[in-house]
Design a protein around this motif. Sequence first.
Motif, PDB file in Angstrom:
ATOM      1  N   GLN A 167       0.930  -1.160  -0.042  1.00 21.53           N
ATOM      2  CA  GLN A 167      -0.075  -0.130  -0.118  1.00 21.53           C
ATOM      3  C   GLN A 167       1.014   1.238  -0.029  1.00 21.53           C
ATOM      4  N   SER A 168       0.815   2.176  -1.014  1.00 18.42           N
ATOM      5  CA  SER A 168       1.582   3.241  -0.933  1.00 18.42           C
ATOM      6  C   SER A 168       0.693   4.539  -1.526  1.00 18.42           C
ATOM      7  N   SER A 169       0.963   5.540  -1.110  1.00 13.94           N
ATOM      8  CA  SER A 169       0.103   6.787  -1.053  1.00 13.94           C
ATOM      9  C   SER A 169       0.691   7.355  -2.563  1.00 13.94           C
ATOM     10  N   SER A 170       1.887   6.986  -3.002  1.00 11.42           N
ATOM     11  CA  SER A 170       2.283   7.509  -4.387  1.00 11.42           C
ATOM     12  C   SER A 170       2.138   6.357  -5.531  1.00 11.42           C
ATOM     13  N   VAL A 171       1.701   6.610  -6.648  1.00 13.29           N
ATOM     14  CA  VAL A 171       1.578   5.840  -7.812  1.00 13.29           C
ATOM     15  C   VAL A 171       2.740   5.562  -8.764  1.00 13.29           C
ATOM     16  N   ALA A 172       3.140   4.327  -9.089  1.00 14.88           N
ATOM     17  CA  ALA A 172       4.430   4.159  -9.779  1.00 14.88           C
ATOM     18  C   ALA A 172       3.691   3.780 -11.202  1.00 14.88           C
ATOM     19  N   TYR A 173       4.252   4.462 -12.110  1.00 18.29           N
ATOM     20  CA  TYR A 173       3.978   4.346 -13.702  1.00 18.29           C
ATOM     21  C   TYR A 173       4.950   3.665 -14.518  1.00 18.29           C
ATOM     22  N   ASN A 174       4.632   2.628 -15.222  1.00 18.21           N
ATOM     23  CA  ASN A 174       5.386   2.141 -16.579  1.00 18.21           C
ATOM     24  C   ASN A 174       4.870   2.547 -17.834  1.00 18.21           C
ATOM     25  N   THR A 175       5.624   2.553 -18.450  1.00 20.07           N
ATOM     26  CA  THR A 175       5.209   2.760 -19.991  1.00 20.07           C
ATOM     27  C   THR A 175       5.854   1.617 -21.000  1.00 20.07           C
ATOM     28  N   ILE A 176       5.077   1.328 -21.812  1.00 19.88           N
ATOM     29  CA  ILE A 176       5.587   0.329 -23.053  1.00 19.88           C
ATOM     30  C   ILE A 176       5.164   1.033 -24.497  1.00 19.88           C
ATOM     31  N   ILE A 177       6.200   0.818 -25.252  1.00 25.86           N
ATOM     32  CA  ILE A 177       6.204   1.660 -26.214  1.00 25.86           C
ATOM     33  C   ILE A 177       6.660   0.580 -27.502  1.00 25.86           C
ATOM     34  N   THR A 178       5.673   0.612 -28.418  1.00 20.82           N
ATOM     35  CA  THR A 178       6.153  -0.235 -29.776  1.00 20.82           C
ATOM     36  C   THR A 178       6.540   0.848 -30.622  1.00 20.82           C
ATOM     37  N   PRO A 179       7.696   0.288 -31.350  1.00 20.35           N
ATOM     38  CA  PRO A 179       8.176   1.226 -32.601  1.00 20.35           C
ATOM     39  C   PRO A 179       7.497   0.936 -33.644  1.00 20.35           C
ATOM     40  N   LYS A 180       8.002   1.691 -34.890  1.00 23.43           N
ATOM     41  CA  LYS A 180       7.296   1.205 -36.225  1.00 23.43           C
ATOM     42  C   LYS A 180       7.655  -0.183 -36.482  1.00 23.43           C
ATOM     43  N   SER A 181       6.963  -0.927 -37.252  1.00 23.70           N
ATOM     44  CA  SER A 181       7.066  -2.454 -37.310  1.00 23.70           C
ATOM     45  C   SER A 181       7.134  -3.265 -36.230  1.00 23.70           C
ATOM     46  N   THR A 192      -6.890  -6.474 -17.114  1.00 20.40           N
ATOM     47  CA  THR A 192      -7.224  -5.851 -18.311  1.00 20.40           C
ATOM     48  C   THR A 192      -6.084  -6.170 -19.270  1.00 20.40           C
ATOM     49  N   LYS A 193      -6.429  -6.541 -20.586  1.00 18.25           N
ATOM     50  CA  LYS A 193      -5.622  -6.823 -21.660  1.00 18.25           C
ATOM     51  C   LYS A 193      -5.670  -5.809 -22.696  1.00 18.25           C
ATOM     52  N   VAL A 194      -4.400  -5.364 -23.243  1.00 19.09           N
ATOM     53  CA  VAL A 194      -4.105  -4.372 -24.269  1.00 19.09           C
ATOM     54  C   VAL A 194      -3.336  -4.833 -25.083  1.00 19.09           C
ATOM     55  N   TRP A 195      -3.726  -4.668 -26.408  1.00 24.41           N
ATOM     56  CA  TRP A 195      -2.785  -5.056 -27.588  1.00 24.41           C
ATOM     57  C   TRP A 195      -2.448  -3.985 -28.257  1.00 24.41           C
ATOM     58  N   LEU A 196      -1.018  -3.412 -28.578  1.00 25.27           N
ATOM     59  CA  LEU A 196      -0.553  -2.217 -29.034  1.00 25.27           C
ATOM     60  C   LEU A 196      -0.355  -2.352 -30.539  1.00 25.27           C
ATOM     61  N   ASN A 197      -0.811  -1.673 -31.495  1.00 25.20           N
ATOM     62  CA  ASN A 197      -0.407  -1.839 -32.798  1.00 25.20           C
ATOM     63  C   ASN A 197       1.068  -1.133 -32.793  1.00 25.20           C
ATOM     64  N   ALA A 198       1.535  -1.069 -34.096  1.00 24.74           N
ATOM     65  CA  ALA A 198       2.998  -0.284 -34.412  1.00 24.74           C
ATOM     66  C   ALA A 198       2.848   1.222 -34.123  1.00 24.74           C
ATOM     67  N   ALA A 199       4.234   1.759 -33.644  1.00 20.48           N
ATOM     68  CA  ALA A 199       4.271   3.077 -33.156  1.00 20.48           C
ATOM     69  C   ALA A 199       3.057   3.345 -32.378  1.00 20.48           C
ATOM     70  N   SER A 200       3.133   2.797 -31.190  1.00 24.39           N
ATOM     71  CA  SER A 200       2.025   3.268 -30.170  1.00 24.39           C
ATOM     72  C   SER A 200       2.661   3.033 -28.775  1.00 24.39           C
ATOM     73  N   SER A 201       1.903   3.744 -27.872  1.00 27.92           N
ATOM     74  CA  SER A 201       2.414   3.654 -26.364  1.00 27.92           C
ATOM     75  C   SER A 201       1.242   3.712 -25.476  1.00 27.92           C
ATOM     76  N   LEU A 202       1.469   2.953 -24.369  1.00 31.87           N
ATOM     77  CA  LEU A 202       0.687   3.066 -23.411  1.00 31.87           C
ATOM     78  C   LEU A 202       1.371   3.241 -21.938  1.00 31.87           C
ATOM     79  N   ARG A 203       0.911   4.323 -21.322  1.00 29.79           N
ATOM     80  CA  ARG A 203       1.502   4.657 -19.806  1.00 29.79           C
ATOM     81  C   ARG A 203       0.387   4.153 -18.721  1.00 29.79           C
ATOM     82  N   TYR A 204       0.650   3.566 -18.035  1.00 32.45           N
ATOM     83  CA  TYR A 204      -0.254   2.970 -17.034  1.00 32.45           C
ATOM     84  C   TYR A 204       0.233   2.719 -15.315  1.00 32.45           C
ATOM     85  N   PRO A 205      -0.323   2.692 -14.480  1.00 30.70           N
ATOM     86  CA  PRO A 205       0.135   2.435 -13.235  1.00 30.70           C
ATOM     87  C   PRO A 205       0.295   1.005 -13.086  1.00 30.70           C
ATOM     88  N   VAL A 206       1.735   0.840 -12.322  1.00 28.43           N
ATOM     89  CA  VAL A 206       2.115  -0.547 -11.762  1.00 28.43           C
ATOM     90  C   VAL A 206       0.931  -1.314 -11.189  1.00 28.43           C
TER      91      VAL A 206
END
Length: 394
Positions: A167-181, A192-206
């Motif tokens: 339990q923490s008062s601060s939220v840690a964030y990660n980011t996943i980045i797909t390049p072109k191709s 929750t499941k997320v599929w990322l297409n090319a040249a996309s990114s998702l920032r989310y709490p751990v």
Amino acid sequence: MNLPIHVIEKYLRGEASEEETRLVNDWFYSADATEDTADEALLALRQQIGKRIYNRLDKSIGQTIHEQKHQRSRVLKIAAAAAVVLGIGTYFLVQQTGIFSRKPLIAKTTVKKGGAGNNKATLILANGKEIELDSTADGPIDSKSGVQIIKPEDGEVAYVPTHEQEQSSSVAYNTIITPKSGQYCITLSDGTKVWLNAASSLRYPVAFNAGSREVELSGEGYFEVATVLSGQGNKVPFTVSVRNTGLPNAMKVKVLGTKFNVMAYNDEAAIETTLLEGKVETAYSAGSASLSPGLQSTLEKNNQKFKVTKADIQRALAWKNGEFRFNRLDIKGIMRQIARWYDVSIEYRGNTDNIYLSGVFSRKSEVSQMLDILEATGTVHYQLEGNKIIVSTK
């Protein structure tokens, strides 16, 4: 094979209902049908279906010529282009100033240039550490906030809560980045499941806070949102903030538990949200749109207004299913998708406006195969110079 054989037989006899005809067409153009061709009997059926589709298309084209003989725009149609997925020949029907011609497909097999994209992404941890997922071995990657990060297999990363969740008062964030191709799938800590297409990114709490779930998307992603209940038994909402779209502010997609796709590339003229299951609300500035399954909201960037229409689910999810699927899409729109998946730049020479294409292609194809198909129509020419494709009119 998921399609009953008697439905195919009715289709070939010309006795299929409108719904049965749609099912046969969907199967014919699907990736599943490619696997079915290992069976010689099914392959023979596919060939018969293909002939019937071609004949029907020829009749439709004759009617189109009669109705549109004064139309000046050029319309490019590729008939049964899914055959490219199967590695067999096909033909193209090209309309230019009201005249159609038929051209055979001649596949160039000499030099393969521009390999197709694959599973690759960069994971950025809360401390700034970058991990190239495609070169990381399967297994545990890191642990933070009572959540273990695991790469279960190639193309996937998962956040798995441990029994001793911190339990923490601060939220840690990660980011996943797909390049072109590149493309990748991630399972968040709430399931929750997320599929990322090319040249996309998702920032989310751990790890999500108890009362809210919010992530930030750039590019394109398909979401299967897990249902999470609060301590009071209420569904915890899930919000996607869509950023880096070329608009001054983020568009919001608010859901509870659902399946949907968001296409929001910076170089596209609109943001498309397509709903498969559940219910979502898209919102931007003072405007909003509510969707039920089978509908799509389009936020036009030029006027910043929403439009709701019936969705073409197969087209919207084609990238996730390993396909390119075009329905009267202009050449520049097609080339933008090619540029993202094959990591190439595009240069245009001459007037390429008012050229449209319909077809289905495998994303596993080499870029040269895609370009051969375009050139075989006789309306456009391409030239590969290093990592650049030059597109010109003939």
